[in-house]
Design a protein around this motif. Structure first.
Motif, PDB file in Angstrom:
ATOM      1  N   UNK B  55       0.800  -1.240   0.000  1.00  0.00           N
ATOM      2  CA  UNK B  55       0.000   0.000   0.000  1.00  0.00           C
ATOM      3  C   UNK B  55       0.829   1.284   0.000  1.00  0.00           C
ATOM      4  N   UNK B  56       1.909   1.338   0.781  1.00  0.00           N
ATOM      5  CA  UNK B  56       2.713   2.576   0.824  1.00  0.00           C
ATOM      6  C   UNK B  56       3.308   2.924  -0.537  1.00  0.00           C
ATOM      7  N   UNK B  57       3.586   1.904  -1.338  1.00  0.00           N
ATOM      8  CA  UNK B  57       4.183   2.157  -2.647  1.00  0.00           C
ATOM      9  C   UNK B  57       3.119   2.510  -3.695  1.00  0.00           C
ATOM     10  N   UNK B  58       1.838   2.411  -3.296  1.00  0.00           N
ATOM     11  CA  UNK B  58       0.739   2.815  -4.185  1.00  0.00           C
ATOM     12  C   UNK B  58       0.164   4.175  -3.787  1.00  0.00           C
ATOM     13  N   UNK B  59       0.823   4.845  -2.842  1.00  0.00           N
ATOM     14  CA  UNK B  59       0.326   6.137  -2.399  1.00  0.00           C
ATOM     15  C   UNK B  59       0.365   7.134  -3.563  1.00  0.00           C
ATOM     16  N   UNK B  60      -0.684   7.941  -3.701  1.00  0.00           N
ATOM     17  CA  UNK B  60      -0.679   9.037  -4.674  1.00  0.00           C
ATOM     18  C   UNK B  60      -1.622  10.097  -4.132  1.00  0.00           C
ATOM     19  N   UNK B  61      -1.051  11.113  -3.475  1.00  0.00           N
ATOM     20  CA  UNK B  61      -1.900  12.113  -2.839  1.00  0.00           C
ATOM     21  C   UNK B  61      -1.113  13.384  -2.570  1.00  0.00           C
ATOM     22  N   UNK B  62      -1.888  14.457  -2.371  1.00  0.00           N
ATOM     23  CA  UNK B  62      -1.288  15.737  -2.000  1.00  0.00           C
ATOM     24  C   UNK B  62      -1.595  15.975  -0.532  1.00  0.00           C
ATOM     25  N   UNK B  63      -0.547  16.252   0.254  1.00  0.00           N
ATOM     26  CA  UNK B  63      -0.738  16.614   1.656  1.00  0.00           C
ATOM     27  C   UNK B  63      -0.045  17.954   1.882  1.00  0.00           C
ATOM     28  N   UNK B  64      -0.020  18.402   3.133  1.00  0.00           N
ATOM     29  CA  UNK B  64       0.574  19.707   3.445  1.00  0.00           C
ATOM     30  C   UNK B  64       2.015  19.841   2.979  1.00  0.00           C
ATOM     31  N   UNK B  65       2.752  18.729   2.970  1.00  0.00           N
ATOM     32  CA  UNK B  65       4.157  18.835   2.574  1.00  0.00           C
ATOM     33  C   UNK B  65       4.380  18.508   1.101  1.00  0.00           C
ATOM     34  N   UNK B  66       3.309  18.386   0.342  1.00  0.00           N
ATOM     35  CA  UNK B  66       3.486  18.260  -1.103  1.00  0.00           C
ATOM     36  C   UNK B  66       2.843  17.030  -1.704  1.00  0.00           C
ATOM     37  N   UNK B  67       3.331  16.684  -2.888  1.00  0.00           N
ATOM     38  CA  UNK B  67       2.791  15.569  -3.662  1.00  0.00           C
ATOM     39  C   UNK B  67       3.592  14.309  -3.335  1.00  0.00           C
ATOM     40  N   UNK B  68       2.884  13.246  -2.974  1.00  0.00           N
ATOM     41  CA  UNK B  68       3.532  11.969  -2.667  1.00  0.00           C
ATOM     42  C   UNK B  68       3.218  10.975  -3.776  1.00  0.00           C
ATOM     43  N   UNK B  69       4.258  10.459  -4.395  1.00  0.00           N
ATOM     44  CA  UNK B  69       4.090   9.483  -5.473  1.00  0.00           C
ATOM     45  C   UNK B  69       4.725   8.171  -5.031  1.00  0.00           C
ATOM     46  N   UNK B  70       3.900   7.198  -4.676  1.00  0.00           N
ATOM     47  CA  UNK B  70       4.420   5.887  -4.289  1.00  0.00           C
ATOM     48  C   UNK B  70       5.227   5.289  -5.428  1.00  0.00           C
ATOM     49  N   UNK B  71       6.258   4.522  -5.057  1.00  0.00           N
ATOM     50  CA  UNK B  71       7.225   4.039  -6.049  1.00  0.00           C
ATOM     51  C   UNK B  71       6.609   3.096  -7.069  1.00  0.00           C
ATOM     52  N   UNK B  72       5.436   2.535  -6.777  1.00  0.00           N
ATOM     53  CA  UNK B  72       4.840   1.562  -7.700  1.00  0.00           C
ATOM     54  C   UNK B  72       3.743   2.174  -8.578  1.00  0.00           C
ATOM     55  N   UNK B  73       3.523   3.481  -8.488  1.00  0.00           N
ATOM     56  CA  UNK B  73       2.465   4.109  -9.298  1.00  0.00           C
ATOM     57  C   UNK B  73       2.889   4.219 -10.770  1.00  0.00           C
ATOM     58  N   UNK B  74       1.972   3.897 -11.661  1.00  0.00           N
ATOM     59  CA  UNK B  74       2.297   3.879 -13.087  1.00  0.00           C
ATOM     60  C   UNK B  74       2.356   5.295 -13.659  1.00  0.00           C
ATOM     61  N   UNK B  75       2.988   5.412 -14.813  1.00  0.00           N
ATOM     62  CA  UNK B  75       3.023   6.694 -15.524  1.00  0.00           C
ATOM     63  C   UNK B  75       1.611   7.180 -15.828  1.00  0.00           C
ATOM     64  N   UNK B  76       0.706   6.258 -16.190  1.00  0.00           N
ATOM     65  CA  UNK B  76      -0.678   6.659 -16.469  1.00  0.00           C
ATOM     66  C   UNK B  76      -1.330   7.224 -15.212  1.00  0.00           C
ATOM     67  N   UNK B  77      -1.161   6.516 -14.073  1.00  0.00           N
ATOM     68  CA  UNK B  77      -1.736   7.008 -12.806  1.00  0.00           C
ATOM     69  C   UNK B  77      -1.242   8.417 -12.505  1.00  0.00           C
ATOM     70  N   UNK B  78       0.055   8.615 -12.644  1.00  0.00           N
ATOM     71  CA  UNK B  78       0.659   9.897 -12.265  1.00  0.00           C
ATOM     72  C   UNK B  78       0.295  10.973 -13.284  1.00  0.00           C
ATOM     73  N   UNK B  79       0.383  10.624 -14.564  1.00  0.00           N
ATOM     74  CA  UNK B  79       0.122  11.617 -15.612  1.00  0.00           C
ATOM     75  C   UNK B  79      -1.324  12.075 -15.653  1.00  0.00           C
ATOM     76  N   UNK B  80      -2.246  11.220 -15.160  1.00  0.00           N
ATOM     77  CA  UNK B  80      -3.668  11.587 -15.172  1.00  0.00           C
ATOM     78  C   UNK B  80      -4.143  12.150 -13.833  1.00  0.00           C
ATOM     79  N   UNK B  81      -3.271  12.171 -12.841  1.00  0.00           N
ATOM     80  CA  UNK B  81      -3.679  12.636 -11.513  1.00  0.00           C
ATOM     81  C   UNK B  81      -3.928  14.148 -11.582  1.00  0.00           C
ATOM     82  N   UNK B  82      -5.106  14.610 -11.149  1.00  0.00           N
ATOM     83  CA  UNK B  82      -5.453  16.023 -11.350  1.00  0.00           C
ATOM     84  C   UNK B  82      -4.410  17.008 -10.822  1.00  0.00           C
TER      85      UNK B  82
END
Lengths: 155, 288
Positions: B55-82
């Motif tokens: 789960x930690x490597x699938x993290x994809x979210x914005x929090x107070x300290x910025x954008x967190x991109x888990x190491x296992x998130x795909x280019x599509x997931x990241x490129x389409x994230x609002x």
């Protein structure tokens, strides 16, 4: 060997797979679903394109061992109840193939594109199909077929 | 394909225990590099660890300290994230031009970073957004500035037993924008002859550059920042002339080789042109 359970074209399969087997090899050699083709085997040609949980992938670069719990769609699962899907119909109508080796991959990529966007521009079609290589047609008839399939889907 | 064992851990602790073992242990995200490398013998493995179910490597979210991109998130997931599309546009641009759609659906941004190709398209955008790599091993965690992460072609500073957990990009300041361009001799499905990412923050009252970042790909043994070019920009009013001076300074950071994709001289010229263009795009986006 690793035990996996995966759904292929709606049918659930329990398999023991070697860690070194690709999804492509498992589909073709174990499940005898030979519609998915092996071209370059390094992710360039797209002949082995399948959908994994609704997203296209090069099955030559996926390990079967990764696939536990996933849903796979191959070209054999695109026609429903004996009826071709609009992409298949349009490829026939427009003569969008010659030797046909790349066609299963194109059908999968085009189907995935139209599921996501039923009204793509020519540029979007060309971009989304860039990972499928055809050495016969020159692509124009393939693009035309995808545009025609989109029109059929929109009614 | 060579013989190797396979594991699919579902917790980070379980994964780190596996990576603490002996032999050659490889993390698997999308497999679009590593499976091909294993097939062709360019890398080897005793154990392949599929890290996509952690789960930690699938993290994809914005929090107070910025954008967190888990190491296992795909280019599509990241490129389409609002938030990526709106605030980290250079990263969205790069994630959506790696390989084909099929590749983007599998390949991870974290995988692109750990593969450490000099041409890795997502790396300049991550560098210009001051990304930090959070890495972990069985003995603990540490954070590494991404600009210190690369050791050579295909080489990172990750120690035996360490894996990338996530990339963290700080929040973007007001009046800023980023852009990424690469040059390839066709439209799709190629490796950059040269790539440039830029980031600018401007003072809205006088158009002075408050912060500048420029990062280059495919023109050195690793992706790298063009710090002299950043210094040319910071503190000065952004004009076409200043952009030209910065582009010249960026060329100075490049140490390209001549290979099948292009000559060293051609690559240096590309750095100049792409730096100029990406800075102009940043300016247009800010003034937008």
């Amino acid at each position: 060997m690793k035990h996996i359970s995966m759904t292929v074209n709606g049918d659930q399969h329990e398999l023991l797979v070697d860690p070194g087997w690709t999804l492509l090899e498992t589909l073709r050699d174990n499940l005898r679903l030979t519609g998915t083709k092996e071209g370059c085997s390094n992710g360039n040609c797209g002949a082995c394109t399948v959908m994994i949980d609704g997203r296209t992938a090069n099955s030559c670069l996926v390990l079967a061992a990764e696939m536990d719990g996933t849903e796979i769609t191959t070209v054999e699962g695109i026609a429903k109840h004996g009826k071709l899907n609009p992409v298949q119909e349009a490829f026939i109508k427009d003569g969008a193939l010659q030797c046909g080796f790349c066609t299963p991959g194109f059908i999968i990529s085009a189907t995935a594109l139209l599921q996501r966007n039923p009204n793509p521009t020519e540029e979007e079609i060309r971009t989304r199909l860039a990972g499928n290589l055809c050495r016969c047609t020159g692509y124009d008839k393939i693009i035309m077929a995808v545009e025609d399939a989109a029109a059929m889907l929109r009614g | 394909m060579p013989d190797f064992d396979f594991a699919q851990p579902t917790t980070l602790d379980e994964a780190l225990e596996l990576f603490a073992g002996s032999g050659e242990i490889r993390a698997l995200v999308g497999g679009t590099d590593i499976v091909d490398q294993l097939k062709t013998g360019r890398r080897n493995a005793d154990l392949v660890v599929d890290v996509k179910r952690i789960p930690e490597l699938q993290r994809l979210e914005v929090t107070g300290d910025g954008l967190h991109i888990g190491a296992a998130r795909s280019c599509t997931d990241v490129g389409e994230f609002p938030a990526v599309r709106s605030d980290y546009r250079s990263l969205a641009e790069s994630a959506m031009l790696i390989g084909s759609w099929q590749i983007q659906n599998r390949a991870g941004v974290g995988g692109n970073v750990c593969n450490a190709a000099p041409s890795g398209d997502t790396i300049p955008p991550l560098l210009v957004h001051d990304a930090t790599a959070v890495v972990a091993s069985a003995s603990g965690r540490r954070e590494i500035a991404l600009s210190d992460f690369f050791a050579g072609p295909g080489q990172t500073v990750l120690q035996k037993g360490e894996i990338l957990v996530e990339l963290v990009l700080p929040p973007i300041p007001d009046n800023s924008a980023s852009a990424y361009l690469r040059f390839i001799p066709r439209n799709e499905m190629d490796i950059a002859v040269a790539g440039v990412g830029s980031f600018l923050q401007l003072d809205p009252s006088n158009n002075a550059v408050l912060k500048a970042r420029i990062a280059l790909a495919s023109v050195a043994p690793t992706p790298l920042r063009a710090r002299a070019a950043e210094e040319v920009l910071e503190g000065n009013v952004l004009t076409d002339e200043l952009i030209e001076v910065a582009a010249e300074a960026a060329v100075g950071a490049a140490t390209p080789i001549t290979d099948v994709r292009g000559s060293a001289e051609y690559r240096r010229e590309l750095v100049r042109v792409l730096t100029r263009r990406t800075l102009a795009i940043c300016r247009d986006r800010i003034n937008g």
